[in-house]
Design a protein around this motif. Structure first.
Motif, PDB file in Angstrom:
ATOM      1  N   ILE A 189      43.665  31.287  38.069  1.00 29.40           N
ATOM      2  CA  ILE A 189      43.484  32.659  38.552  1.00 29.40           C
ATOM      3  C   ILE A 189      42.913  33.541  37.448  1.00 29.40           C
ATOM      4  O   ILE A 189      42.009  34.354  37.682  1.00 29.40           O
ATOM      5  CB  ILE A 189      44.815  33.231  39.082  1.00 29.40           C
ATOM      6  N   TYR A 236      39.224  32.684  36.908  1.00 31.00           N
ATOM      7  CA  TYR A 236      38.403  33.181  38.015  1.00 31.00           C
ATOM      8  C   TYR A 236      38.266  34.703  37.931  1.00 31.00           C
ATOM      9  O   TYR A 236      37.177  35.251  38.124  1.00 31.00           O
ATOM     10  CB  TYR A 236      39.022  32.777  39.354  1.00 31.00           C
ATOM     11  N   THR A 237      39.354  35.376  37.628  1.00 33.71           N
ATOM     12  CA  THR A 237      39.338  36.836  37.521  1.00 33.71           C
ATOM     13  C   THR A 237      38.406  37.297  36.405  1.00 33.71           C
ATOM     14  O   THR A 237      37.698  38.306  36.546  1.00 33.71           O
ATOM     15  CB  THR A 237      40.762  37.363  37.269  1.00 33.71           C
ATOM     16  N   VAL A 252      46.343  28.779  46.635  1.00 26.97           N
ATOM     17  CA  VAL A 252      45.292  29.612  46.063  1.00 26.97           C
ATOM     18  C   VAL A 252      44.489  28.824  45.027  1.00 26.97           C
ATOM     19  O   VAL A 252      43.255  28.904  44.974  1.00 26.97           O
ATOM     20  CB  VAL A 252      45.905  30.875  45.431  1.00 26.97           C
ATOM     21  N   LEU A 270      40.468  28.125  44.916  1.00 24.68           N
ATOM     22  CA  LEU A 270      39.618  28.564  43.806  1.00 24.68           C
ATOM     23  C   LEU A 270      38.891  27.394  43.158  1.00 24.68           C
ATOM     24  O   LEU A 270      37.813  27.577  42.567  1.00 24.68           O
ATOM     25  CB  LEU A 270      40.458  29.298  42.755  1.00 24.68           C
ATOM     26  N   LEU A 300      44.657  38.529  41.518  1.00 25.55           N
ATOM     27  CA  LEU A 300      43.504  37.947  42.206  1.00 25.55           C
ATOM     28  C   LEU A 300      42.934  38.882  43.266  1.00 25.55           C
ATOM     29  O   LEU A 300      41.804  38.694  43.712  1.00 25.55           O
ATOM     30  CB  LEU A 300      43.903  36.603  42.832  1.00 25.55           C
ATOM     31  N   VAL A 340      44.513  39.471  46.260  1.00 21.50           N
ATOM     32  CA  VAL A 340      44.848  38.994  47.601  1.00 21.50           C
ATOM     33  C   VAL A 340      46.256  39.446  48.006  1.00 21.50           C
ATOM     34  O   VAL A 340      46.825  38.936  48.978  1.00 21.50           O
ATOM     35  CB  VAL A 340      44.720  37.451  47.690  1.00 21.50           C
ATOM     36  N   CYS A 364      41.019  41.268  40.042  1.00 19.45           N
ATOM     37  CA  CYS A 364      39.750  40.543  40.180  1.00 19.45           C
ATOM     38  C   CYS A 364      38.782  41.326  41.070  1.00 19.45           C
ATOM     39  O   CYS A 364      39.182  41.933  42.066  1.00 19.45           O
ATOM     40  CB  CYS A 364      40.033  39.170  40.795  1.00 19.45           C
ATOM     41  N   GLU A 422      36.380  41.788  44.001  1.00 18.61           N
ATOM     42  CA  GLU A 422      36.390  41.090  45.291  1.00 18.61           C
ATOM     43  C   GLU A 422      35.155  40.214  45.442  1.00 18.61           C
ATOM     44  O   GLU A 422      34.036  40.605  45.110  1.00 18.61           O
ATOM     45  CB  GLU A 422      36.455  42.078  46.450  1.00 18.61           C
ATOM     46  N   THR A 481      37.778  35.483  47.623  1.00 21.40           N
ATOM     47  CA  THR A 481      39.062  36.205  47.592  1.00 21.40           C
ATOM     48  C   THR A 481      39.304  36.939  48.910  1.00 21.40           C
ATOM     49  O   THR A 481      40.450  37.044  49.355  1.00 21.40           O
ATOM     50  CB  THR A 481      39.114  37.202  46.421  1.00 21.40           C
ATOM     51  N   ARG A 493      42.610  36.212  51.140  1.00 25.03           N
ATOM     52  CA  ARG A 493      43.465  37.335  51.515  1.00 25.03           C
ATOM     53  C   ARG A 493      43.861  37.257  52.989  1.00 25.03           C
ATOM     54  O   ARG A 493      44.992  37.590  53.353  1.00 25.03           O
ATOM     55  CB  ARG A 493      42.739  38.646  51.231  1.00 25.03           C
TER      56      ARG A 493
END
Length: 365
Positions: free
Chosen positions: A134, A137-138, A186, A190, A227, A229, A282, A284, A288, A292
């Protein structure tokens, strides 16, 4: 062999890697598409297949791939005691006991690396890798940091540790929990798993059958909020203002300073309070936005986030909140509207800012 073990590696002189002892004790694996003979590669695939087939009975890897790369050393170890079994009622001689002790020591000598350490799998917790994925990715560096083959192995790991009911535990031997299942779901998404694959469908069904991801634990709520979400309004406060309290014991209130917490609590709260206080979230993306909607059995816009703060799945509830704790959370929750963006909040964030947290404002900051 494909994946090669490296001990005390400096990752090719990586500029962000700093060590005071020459990286002793550091163990890494590097993917090498040309490594290994056909027989060795076949052996690796057989080990993988055997582990997957037996994954619900034997959860630990037993470091099979590492043992395989030490196979030549093990085959030529200094002491190889006889392996024939004792006859019924036979008492081993002192000489035979000594031979087997020397054999055991010799075996572990074959596993010891040149820098002196004994490598091994750090397996168990199912909530550490999701935080890494996470965060990457963020910070928009997931593919930069994790090569495709590494992401593939992470997915294999998650598949192998998914429980028969579709959920994931707090650890690899645990019964399914919302914490383990929500974060693992999640993470699979990802890492490239689609929403309609067998493993993601099973995990999502487990989550929905228990009311959705609002019933995840506090750390889970935090990571989902990072994240983007899960709403920060559904998180019990982690006020960074606590770091502005006087540290001195004589003040009395100084005993509440987070710097006096147990080391693990202190360091976790340090980072979490900064991210919570600044609402580090993060950007959007289509992915994501899809996650969500997938995490909840109801429309995201209809969720009561105030109620979600204290929702928790029965599988995750070890001890219910005492009423005084709920009163404290409610008070801080109501105060958050005044603190967010205030001069006090800015002072608190400045107090707890660290180099690692600057990644939220850019990796070069």
């Amino acid at each position: 062999m494909m994946w090669k073990f490296r001990s005390a590696s400096d990752s090719g002189g990586h500029p962000h890697l700093v060590s005071l002892n020459g990286n002793k004790g550091r163990q890494t694996w590097k993917f090498d598409p040309t490594a290994g003979t056909p027989e060795q590669r076949a052996n690796v695939e057989q080990l993988r297949a055997d582990f997957t087939a037996n994954r619900h009975k034997q959860h630990h890897s037993a470091d099979e791939l590492l043992r395989l790369q030490c196979a030549n050393k093990i085959a030529n170890k200094k002491y190889s005691p006889r392996t024939d079994p004792l006859r019924e009622g036979e008492v081993p001689t002192a000489q035979r006991v000594e031979e087997h002790l020397k054999g055991a020591i010799s075996f572990y000598e074959c596993l010891q690396q040149d820098d002196g350490h004994f490598p091994g799998d750090y397996g168990g917790p199912m909530f550490l890798m999701p935080g890494l994925v996470i965060a990457l990715y963020t910070c928009e560096v997931l593919e930069q940091v994790l090569e495709p083959e590494a992401r593939k192995e992470m997915v294999r790991y998650l598949h192998n540790h998914q429980n028969p009911d579709g959920g994931f535990g707090l650890h690899i031997e645990g019964e399914s929990t919302m914490f383990g299942t929500g974060l693992s779901y999640v993470t699979m998404r990802l890492l490239g798993e689609g929403p309609d694959q067998q493993q993601t469908v099973a995990a999502r069904n487990w989550i929905h059958s228990r009311g959705g991801a609002t019933y995840i634990t506090s750390w889970g709520k935090f990571w989902l909020a990072v994240l983007g979400v899960y709403s920060w309004d559904g998180q019990n406060p982690l006020p960074p203002e606590m770091w502005l309290l006087p540290f001195s014991k004589w003040s009395g209130i100084g005993m509440m300073h987070p710097g006096r917490y147990w080391c693990h609590c202190r360091m976790v709260y340090l980072a979490m309070s900064y991210i919570y206080g600044s609402r580090g979230t993060c950007k959007e993306t289509p992915l994501t936005a899809a996650i969500r909607q997938e995490l909840y059995p109801m429309p995201y816009s209809s969720i009561n986030w105030d109620a979600a703060r204290n929702q928790i799945a029965k599988e995750d509830l070890y001890y219910p909140h005492p009423i005084i704790q709920d009163i404290l959370w409610w008070t801080l929750y109501k105060a958050e509207a005044l603190l967010l963006g205030s001069s006090l909040r800015k002072a608190a964030l400045n107090e707890v800012r660290t180099g690692t947290l600057c990644w939220f404002t850019g990796p070069n900051s």
